[in-house]
Design a protein around this motif. Structure first.
Motif, PDB file in Angstrom:
ATOM      1  N   ALA A 157      -7.079  -6.400   3.129  1.00  0.00           N
ATOM      2  CA  ALA A 157      -7.370  -4.972   2.842  1.00  0.00           C
ATOM      3  C   ALA A 157      -6.418  -4.532   1.383  1.00  0.00           C
ATOM      4  O   ALA A 157      -7.273  -3.932   0.500  1.00  0.00           O
ATOM      5  N   ALA A 158      -5.390  -4.963   1.370  1.00  0.00           N
ATOM      6  CA  ALA A 158      -4.740  -4.523   0.104  1.00  0.00           C
ATOM      7  C   ALA A 158      -5.119  -5.319  -1.170  1.00  0.00           C
ATOM      8  O   ALA A 158      -5.325  -4.873  -2.101  1.00  0.00           O
ATOM      9  N   LEU A 159      -5.691  -6.564  -0.783  1.00  0.00           N
ATOM     10  CA  LEU A 159      -6.234  -7.113  -2.091  1.00  0.00           C
ATOM     11  C   LEU A 159      -7.249  -6.458  -2.285  1.00  0.00           C
ATOM     12  O   LEU A 159      -7.872  -6.443  -3.494  1.00  0.00           O
ATOM     13  N   SER A 160      -8.123  -6.069  -1.303  1.00  0.00           N
ATOM     14  CA  SER A 160      -9.667  -5.532  -1.639  1.00  0.00           C
ATOM     15  C   SER A 160      -9.561  -4.209  -2.422  1.00  0.00           C
ATOM     16  O   SER A 160     -10.226  -3.766  -3.570  1.00  0.00           O
ATOM     17  N   LEU A 161      -8.388  -3.453  -2.244  1.00  0.00           N
ATOM     18  CA  LEU A 161      -8.046  -2.200  -2.563  1.00  0.00           C
ATOM     19  C   LEU A 161      -7.247  -2.387  -4.141  1.00  0.00           C
ATOM     20  O   LEU A 161      -8.088  -1.635  -4.945  1.00  0.00           O
ATOM     21  N   ALA A 162      -6.923  -3.391  -4.368  1.00  0.00           N
ATOM     22  CA  ALA A 162      -6.190  -3.681  -5.595  1.00  0.00           C
ATOM     23  C   ALA A 162      -7.302  -4.183  -6.455  1.00  0.00           C
ATOM     24  O   ALA A 162      -7.453  -3.710  -7.595  1.00  0.00           O
ATOM     25  N   GLY A 163      -8.241  -4.963  -5.927  1.00  0.00           N
ATOM     26  CA  GLY A 163      -9.662  -5.674  -6.788  1.00  0.00           C
ATOM     27  C   GLY A 163     -10.289  -4.309  -7.132  1.00  0.00           C
ATOM     28  O   GLY A 163     -10.988  -4.226  -8.215  1.00  0.00           O
ATOM     29  N   GLY A 164     -10.558  -3.448  -6.368  1.00  0.00           N
ATOM     30  CA  GLY A 164     -11.566  -2.082  -6.460  1.00  0.00           C
ATOM     31  C   GLY A 164     -10.941  -1.376  -7.490  1.00  0.00           C
ATOM     32  O   GLY A 164     -11.501  -0.883  -8.761  1.00  0.00           O
ATOM     33  N   LEU A 165      -9.441  -1.204  -7.428  1.00  0.00           N
ATOM     34  CA  LEU A 165      -8.645  -0.497  -8.395  1.00  0.00           C
ATOM     35  C   LEU A 165      -8.682  -1.206  -9.802  1.00  0.00           C
ATOM     36  O   LEU A 165      -9.002  -0.313 -10.916  1.00  0.00           O
ATOM     37  N   ALA A 166      -8.670  -2.436  -9.788  1.00  0.00           N
ATOM     38  CA  ALA A 166      -8.595  -3.106 -11.227  1.00  0.00           C
ATOM     39  C   ALA A 166     -10.088  -2.941 -11.797  1.00  0.00           C
ATOM     40  O   ALA A 166     -10.051  -2.705 -12.818  1.00  0.00           O
ATOM     41  N   LYS A 209      -2.499 -10.273   8.209  1.00  0.00           N
ATOM     42  CA  LYS A 209      -3.563 -10.995   7.422  1.00  0.00           C
ATOM     43  C   LYS A 209      -4.621 -10.072   6.953  1.00  0.00           C
ATOM     44  O   LYS A 209      -5.031  -9.759   6.000  1.00  0.00           O
ATOM     45  N   HIS A 210      -5.061  -9.199   7.990  1.00  0.00           N
ATOM     46  CA  HIS A 210      -6.053  -8.042   7.855  1.00  0.00           C
ATOM     47  C   HIS A 210      -5.564  -7.015   6.779  1.00  0.00           C
ATOM     48  O   HIS A 210      -6.341  -6.710   6.024  1.00  0.00           O
ATOM     49  N   ALA A 211      -4.250  -6.722   7.038  1.00  0.00           N
ATOM     50  CA  ALA A 211      -3.554  -5.741   6.064  1.00  0.00           C
ATOM     51  C   ALA A 211      -3.398  -6.294   4.596  1.00  0.00           C
ATOM     52  O   ALA A 211      -3.736  -5.674   3.439  1.00  0.00           O
TER      53      ALA A 211
END
Length: 309
Positions: free
Chosen positions: A283-292, A278-280
């Protein structure tokens, strides 16, 4: 929400949840160390029946023991633990057995009596088996008897199961890298026979049978020892709600688990995997959002500048 395929907690229907539609009662080992004489008949029987290779004769100098511990070529290991216990007169004038814990004054000069704690260790066949959870090839599987078995022809030698085991039981064989451990003589169970080690034990220190029956028998044995003055007698690995969901092989010990080289509070190492995923994922969603945002923001700013010209 069902209890199927849990990574921790109480598991009431283990074999059925593993995919066996009409499983027999779960079986296991109850090892009563109070009657173990250290004969190593279980070790020999295990090696002979399962055709396990020899593992050397390198004595450590710390014990009358050449196998030293469980491993890929030692599926049963009889530990020899030497202890000094104080010799205290019993109330009736007789010498109290060194089996009984007693208070002593180190200044009285008494060296105490020697006692040997002997225990035949084995894979615990955990209810929640981390080795099985992390195996990527399906080499490890849950049998209809509730035991955990390694299929050596499917093992690819990745070694993930080795650090996953909270007891340090499973090991890779140096010759080919594949993992091996006790199978509780799965081939014998399928033929209606008891495992070779239990069959060979001359004192019935190793008892085999339905796990629920063994737990009841073990509780009665502890009560019997307490009544005889052996206050240190305790069960280990029998609780269905402990850190591994209860062991398929549990023990009656005469001292703390650490004395026997056993972890006092074992916990299945994959217990926190759902939370970790869940944490991973977060974190992946946050990273993807930041990249977007990093890609979209310059474009939006460019459009804004064009509109102001």
């Amino acid at each position: 929400m069902t209890d199927r395929h849990l990574l921790s907690g109480t598991e009431p229907d283990l074999a059925r949840d593993a995919g066996h539609p009409e499983p027999p009662p779960r079986v296991g080992f109850f090892t009563d160390t109070s009657v173990c004489i250290g004969c190593k008949a279980c070790e020999v029987a295990c090696k002979e029946w399962n055709a396990i290779p020899q593992d050397g004769l390198s004595l450590t100098g710390m014990s009358y023991d050449n196998t030293q511990g469980l491993g890929a070529s030692t599926w049963r290991h009889v530990a020899f633990i030497e202890q000094q216990k104080p010799q205290v007169p019993a109330p009736d004038g007789r010498t109290r057995l060194p089996l009984v814990e007693a208070e002593s004054d180190p200044s009285d000069g008494a060296g105490g009596e020697l006692r040997w704690l002997m225990s035949s260790d084995v894979c615990k066949h955990c209810t929640h088996a981390a080795c099985l959870d992390v195996c990527p090839t399906g080499s490890l599987f849950r049998t209809e008897f509730g035991t955990v078995v390694v299929q050596e022809d499917i093992c690819n030698g990745c070694g993930y199961c080795v650090p996953a085991c909270p007891y340090g039981v499973i090991e890779q064989r140096p010759s080919d890298g594949r993992a091996f451990k006790c199978t509780m003589c799965y081939d014998r169970l399928g033929a209606g026979q008891e495992p070779a080690c239990a069959k060979a034990c001359p004192t019935e220190s190793i008892q085999f049978g339905p796990l629920d029956e063994l737990r009841e028998r073990a509780a009665l044995r502890v009560d019997q020892l307490h009544a005889a003055g052996v206050d240190d007698a305790r069960l280990y690995g029998h609780e269905p709600d402990d850190g591994v969901g209860g062991d398929g092989a549990f023990f009656l010990l005469l001292d703390k688990p650490e004395v026997y080289g056993l972890p006092p509070n074992p916990v299945v190492t994959t217990r926190d995997l759902p939370t970790m995923w869940k944490h991973a994922g977060a974190a992946a969603l946050s990273l993807a959002g930041g990249l977007a945002v990093s890609f979209a923001l310059p474009a939006l700013l460019g459009e804004k500048r064009k509109g102001t010209r």
